[in-house]
Design an enzyme around this catalytic site. Structure first.
Site: not given
Ligand code: 13P
Length: 253
Positions: A9-11, A96, A168, A174, A235-236
């Site tokens: 998930n690149w946000k 999310h 999550e 994050g 995410g990251g």
């Molecule tokens: P991180 O892996 O950066 O903690 O993010 C998780 C997330 O929110 C994936 O949707």
């Protein structure tokens, strides 16, 4: 048998050029026979990524990070599920915690989004998870059960085959603070039990439940080795081809 899934998930972090080179580089790394790979990119990148992966003959699936709950109309700036489907999108993330927190999305709205996504033949990655204070109060299992009871558990058994659940914990997103594999397994087991009670054992055991929250190459193997963890929503660490690829190679043989 449920599938193993590595989803990124690149946000709000990447541009079109990044999306294209990522798909090409990930494709060049070889086949992902051991899991389904999904990338959730910003809206502006989706069409070109779908076109590129189709040209490459890649099995990578492309996801949107959100969608609107109405099929069409005067909703300036919004994107409908039908629009996503029309460009060949496979999945959409719904619920999310960042959407719940910053855009005040409620369980009723999420259920409406899920239903309209399914009507448009999109698969759904439905996110759930508790904030830190709930975890500290020890009521996290009930909290997540309430989220699921208001959404996924309202669907038909048939509809459930198009849903992937992503647990999550908000305190792990994050923050670099990952749930332990025992904490992840405990929640995933509880989610699967709820699905078994609401539907039946077969349905519950056929559903993929992903863990999300600071998944990285260093911890993916341990987390993915848990019985009820079927992969990750990352995410990251999904912003680097190398680390995302390594995560996708972390499923038990
Ligand atoms: P991180 O892996 O950066 O903690 O993010 C998780 C997330 O929110 C994936 O949707």
């Amino acid at each position: 048998m449920r599938s193993n899934i590595a989803a990124g998930n690149w946000k709000m972090n990447t541009d079109v050029e990044f999306g294209l080179s990522f798909i090409k580089d990930l494709h060049d790394k070889g086949n992902h026979d051991n899991c389904e790979v999904i990338i959730a990119a910003p809206y502006i990148s989706l069409k070109s990524m779908v076109e590129l992966k189709s040209n490459l003959g890649s099995s990578i699936k492309i996801a949107a990070q959100n969608c609107h709950l109405e099929p069409k109309g005067a909703f300036t700036g919004e994107i409908s599920e039908a629009m996503l489907k029309s460009i060949g999108i496979d999945y959409v993330i719904i619920g999310h915690s960042e959407r719940r927190q910053y855009f005040h999305e409620t369980e009723d709205q999420l259920l409406a989004k899920i239903k309209i996504a399914l009507e448009n033949d999109l698969k759904v990655i439905y996110c759930c998870g508790e904030p830190l204070e709930v975890r500290e109060a020890g009521t996290h299992l009930e909290y997540v059960a309430d989220q699921l009871n208001g959404s996924v558990c309202q669907l038909s058994q048939e509809q459930l085959s198009s849903i992937v659940i992503a647990y999550e914990p908000i305190w792990a997103i994050g923050t670099g603070k990952t749930a332990t594999s025992v904490q992840a397994q405990g929640m995933h087991h509880s989610i699967r039990n709820l699905l078994a009670k609401t539907f039946n054992e077969d349905t519950a055991s056929s559903m993929s439940i992903l863990y999300g929250g600071s998944v990285k190459p260093a911890n993916a193997k341990e987390i993915f080795s848990q019985n009820d963890v079927d992969g990750g929503l990352v995410g990251g660490a999904s912003l680097s081809v190398d680390s995302f690829y390594e995560i996708s190679q972390s499923f038990p043989g």
